[in-house]
Design an enzyme around this catalytic site. Sequence first.
Site, PDB file in Angstrom:
ATOM      1  N   PRO A  17       0.846  -1.195   0.000  1.00 13.59           N
ATOM      2  CG  PRO A  17       0.057  -0.987   2.184  1.00 13.59           C
ATOM      3  CD  PRO A  17       0.790  -1.920   1.282  1.00 13.59           C
ATOM      4  CG  MET A  18       3.576   2.344  -1.855  1.00 16.46           C
ATOM      5  SD  MET A  18       4.746   2.248  -3.239  1.00 16.46           S
ATOM      6  CE  MET A  18       3.867   1.108  -4.333  1.00 16.46           C
ATOM      7  CB  VAL A  19      -0.089   7.752   0.575  1.00 18.94           C
ATOM      8  CG1 VAL A  19      -0.848   9.046   0.339  1.00 18.94           C
ATOM      9  CG2 VAL A  19      -0.499   7.123   1.898  1.00 18.94           C
ATOM     10  CB  CYS A 115       1.204   5.219   8.259  1.00 15.98           C
ATOM     11  SG  CYS A 115       1.493   6.854   7.529  1.00 15.98           S
ATOM     12  CG  HIS A 182       8.365  -0.860   6.859  1.00 17.46           C
ATOM     13  ND1 HIS A 182       7.925   0.212   6.121  1.00 17.46           N
ATOM     14  CD2 HIS A 182       9.724  -0.800   6.833  1.00 17.46           C
ATOM     15  CE1 HIS A 182       8.976   0.890   5.659  1.00 17.46           C
ATOM     16  NE2 HIS A 182      10.073   0.293   6.096  1.00 17.46           N
ATOM     17  N   GLY A 214      10.101  -3.588   3.173  1.00 13.38           N
ATOM     18  CA  GLY A 214      11.158  -2.633   3.500  1.00 13.38           C
ATOM     19  C   GLY A 214      12.479  -2.925   2.818  1.00 13.38           C
ATOM     20  CB  ALA A 241       6.792   0.063  -0.837  1.00 10.19           C
TER      21      ALA A 241
END
Length: 490
Positions: A17-19, A115, A182, A214, A241
């Site tokens: 998941p990446m904003v 996060c 992570h 990570g 990611a």
Amino acid sequence: MTVNTPLCFRGKKILAPMVRVGTLPMRLLALDYGADIVYCEELIDIKMLQCKRVINEVLETVDFIAPNERVVFRTCERERHRVVFQMGSADAERALAVAKLVESDVAGIDINMGCPKEYSTKASMGAALLSDPDKIESILTTLVKGICKPVTCKIRILPSVEDTVNLVKRIEKTGIAAIAVHGRKKEERPQHPVHCDVIKAISEAVSIPVIANGGSHDFIKEYMDIETFQKATAASSVMIARAAMWNPSIFRKEGLFPLKEVMQDYIKYAVRYDNHYTNTKYCLCQMLREQLETTQGKKLHAAQSTQEICEAFEMADFYEETTAIFEAKKTSLETETQDEDDQMEDPDVIKMAVRFDKREYPPQITPKMYLLEWCRKEKHPQPVYETVQRPLDRLFCSVVTVAEQKYRSTLWDKSKKLAEQAAAIVCLRTLGVPEGKLCEGETHLINKRKREDRECLNNRDHGEDLSEPSHKKANFIAETSDMNVPKMPR
């Protein structure tokens, strides 16, 4: 036919998941290149609970639309059994409500517990949850018991290995399907080394699948590196990611595609699924990285629309062809919808093709006011408005009932209020009653409004209290209207 089997989290390559990155085009592209599972960007529970679920027949997607008409989450059948919905939440009941809202359109639900950004932690979400194991347990247990799809969570490591392992063991007992880790502490950033030893200790301490995350900075530069990172952490699966953000073909066993080809593939999905150009532009900039100062990068930076982005990448023809197909499809669907409307139409409803244009009326005067005033004068019950919204284009149509007769406009409007005013106009014109337009001159209602305005000004000049009790306000302001707007059946 696609078989709906529960997600397996062992031996998988997963898009993290990446904003701003994990929107539909990126997720679909990652699947094309070989990703097994894709996570959407973190979406906040409160924002999602304000959304309505809409089937977009033109794009063939399911959209979750905010009150301001912005698409918050868009998904499609292609990813339905492979996409995990990640949410930010600090409340078990809100998390469950969101999960139930999207459950039928996704393959799993994830809670973000890693996060470190302030926008997440200040609301007690993300990494802030790591210091509140009771809340973690409450949220995850509620989700596991409340929905049928698998539940996962994504965490960061704690200051000590022992504390991290103990927390993960407690999380495992909630019944979740897997946990993504992570391998950095919440204060650490990508330039800090990933703690493979801590992820390995977790993998050896629990029986549920552990997803290592990570490794983009230290390990993953090409496909074979994914396996290297997995072995170093003893994890069941690997979540990628930034390496995927830079070039999503990292998931290809055969090796990376040239960046230009990847970017063009991404743009095709962005156009195909009407991705907002600012999001498309952001993701392409992440791929270009050090090439942003090249001629190509400068063209991208200057682009102010999806069409201009396509032109910058020599894809203008693709844009024109795709948008033409969508326009034709939209026209066809609108014709079908109109035919269905006509078949469903109540023959007793009086119809006219009218719209309400507030520029044609004095300030604070509307047809609904005039209709209400007329009903009171004639001793009729108040007008009753019934409004529906059409799924295809999210436009509104209202039917007003006055003295047991129904009236409506044949034109659909962009808001419930406009649709109701149009229905009131149809009724007033049918009855031959003034509707308050400027061209009609001054009427009783307008004079009444002017008198009230003058009284208000006089009271203000004399310093009198203007906060009147509600029973003294003009009685024609009260209007009856159904508050809930149902979707029109298809």
